[in-house]
Design a protein around this motif. Structure first.
Motif, PDB file in Angstrom:
ATOM      1  N   ARG A 180      11.981  -4.242  21.582  1.00  0.00           N
ATOM      2  CA  ARG A 180      11.760  -3.294  22.692  1.00  0.00           C
ATOM      3  C   ARG A 180      12.970  -3.238  23.618  1.00  0.00           C
ATOM      4  O   ARG A 180      13.342  -2.160  24.091  1.00  0.00           O
ATOM      5  CB  ARG A 180      10.511  -3.700  23.480  1.00  0.00           C
ATOM      6  CG  ARG A 180       9.217  -3.188  22.914  1.00  0.00           C
ATOM      7  CD  ARG A 180       8.076  -3.360  23.900  1.00  0.00           C
ATOM      8  NE  ARG A 180       7.856  -4.763  24.175  1.00  0.00           N
ATOM      9  CZ  ARG A 180       7.042  -5.545  23.453  1.00  0.00           C
ATOM     10  NH1 ARG A 180       6.392  -5.040  22.434  1.00  0.00           N
ATOM     11  NH2 ARG A 180       6.876  -6.805  23.772  1.00  0.00           N
TER      12      ARG A 180
ATOM     13  N   ALA B 248       4.899   3.745  27.089  1.00  0.00           N
ATOM     14  CA  ALA B 248       6.156   3.101  26.731  1.00  0.00           C
ATOM     15  C   ALA B 248       7.265   4.131  26.596  1.00  0.00           C
ATOM     16  O   ALA B 248       8.406   3.900  27.030  1.00  0.00           O
ATOM     17  CB  ALA B 248       5.998   2.323  25.422  1.00  0.00           C
TER      18      ALA B 248
ATOM     19  N   TYR C 198       7.067  -1.379  31.207  1.00  0.00           N
ATOM     20  CA  TYR C 198       7.477  -1.388  29.797  1.00  0.00           C
ATOM     21  C   TYR C 198       7.421  -2.787  29.201  1.00  0.00           C
ATOM     22  O   TYR C 198       6.808  -2.996  28.145  1.00  0.00           O
ATOM     23  CB  TYR C 198       8.894  -0.839  29.696  1.00  0.00           C
ATOM     24  CG  TYR C 198       9.454  -0.775  28.290  1.00  0.00           C
ATOM     25  CD1 TYR C 198       8.815  -0.057  27.288  1.00  0.00           C
ATOM     26  CD2 TYR C 198      10.651  -1.420  27.969  1.00  0.00           C
ATOM     27  CE1 TYR C 198       9.333   0.013  26.006  1.00  0.00           C
ATOM     28  CE2 TYR C 198      11.182  -1.354  26.696  1.00  0.00           C
ATOM     29  CZ  TYR C 198      10.520  -0.641  25.711  1.00  0.00           C
ATOM     30  OH  TYR C 198      11.035  -0.578  24.442  1.00  0.00           O
TER      31      TYR C 198
END
Length: 216
Positions: free
Chosen positions: A208, A136, A101
């Motif tokens: 993120r 993701a 990720y």
């Protein structure tokens, strides 16, 4: 009508970097799949690995079409990229998906930015081999499951993510110092906003981390 320009050596440099990254990603994901807690997750990561080797093949074919042996274009990046992966070996499944990720995403952000310095068809090729958003989404879901099962994992994964970014930036600095042609391509004209590049990379990484429920 003017003749199309022939890509210079810096383009082959960049394609070599991306190609070796894809090759290493395939190797890493295929090996890391063995850490999956069940066959469903093992298959999911193995499918991602298959996509990486497919991307590598496309990049290698493009290099060959440009008259550059793929192995020659990739060789300068073997040590720095291998050093990154060797220094960031995941210990368990949660670290595997966090590396996928965080590490893959910051690489994709960087490539998306510098793809603006390329002409077609190389710009489209680089953009097309970036990771699908499904990867993701899969990683975020797995991170959230791990944190829900044991909230203490959030702190460990946050520290792991910071280490991943630090190692990635360290090796990126090494590549920039050693590959002047690639650095010149990135800074070419006004097509890449170099001063704002790292600020945007950092901002995207922070966002993120928040999505995954981790601390920056």
């Amino acid at each position: 009508m003017s003749a199309p320009t022939t890509p210079g050596p810096a383009v082959a440099d960049l394609l070599g970097l991306v190609a070796f990254g894809e090759l290493l990603a395939f190797e890493r994901m295929a090996a890391d799949a063995r850490l999956a807690p069940d066959l469903h997750r093992r298959a999911a990561l193995s499918q991602m690995a298959a996509a990486e080797i497919g991307n590598y093949r496309r990049l290698a074919d493009r290099l060959t079409a440009l008259g550059v042996p793929p192995e020659e274009a990739m060789t300068p990046y073997v040590q720095p990229l291998q050093a990154y992966h060797d220094s960031t070996e995941p210990r368990d499944w949660a670290e595997v998906v966090t590396k996928a990720y965080v590490g893959d995403a910051i690489t994709d952000d960087f490539l998306r930015e510098i793809a603006d310095a390329l002409d077609e068809p190389d710009r489209a090729l680089v953009l097309d081999v970036l990771h699908d958003s499904r990867y993701a989404e899969f990683a975020v879901a797995e991170i959230r499951v791990a944190v829900a099962d044991d909230p203490r994992v959030a702190g460990r994964l946050s520290m792991w993510a910071r280490r991943l970014v630090g190692e990635a930036l360290s090796q990126a600095g090494r590549v920039a110092a050693e590959r002047a042609a690639l650095t010149a391509l990135i800074a070419r004209g006004d097509r890449v906003d170099v001063p704002g590049l790292f600020g945007r990379l950092t901002a995207a990484h922070t966002a993120r981390m928040a999505v995954a429920g981790l601390n920056n």
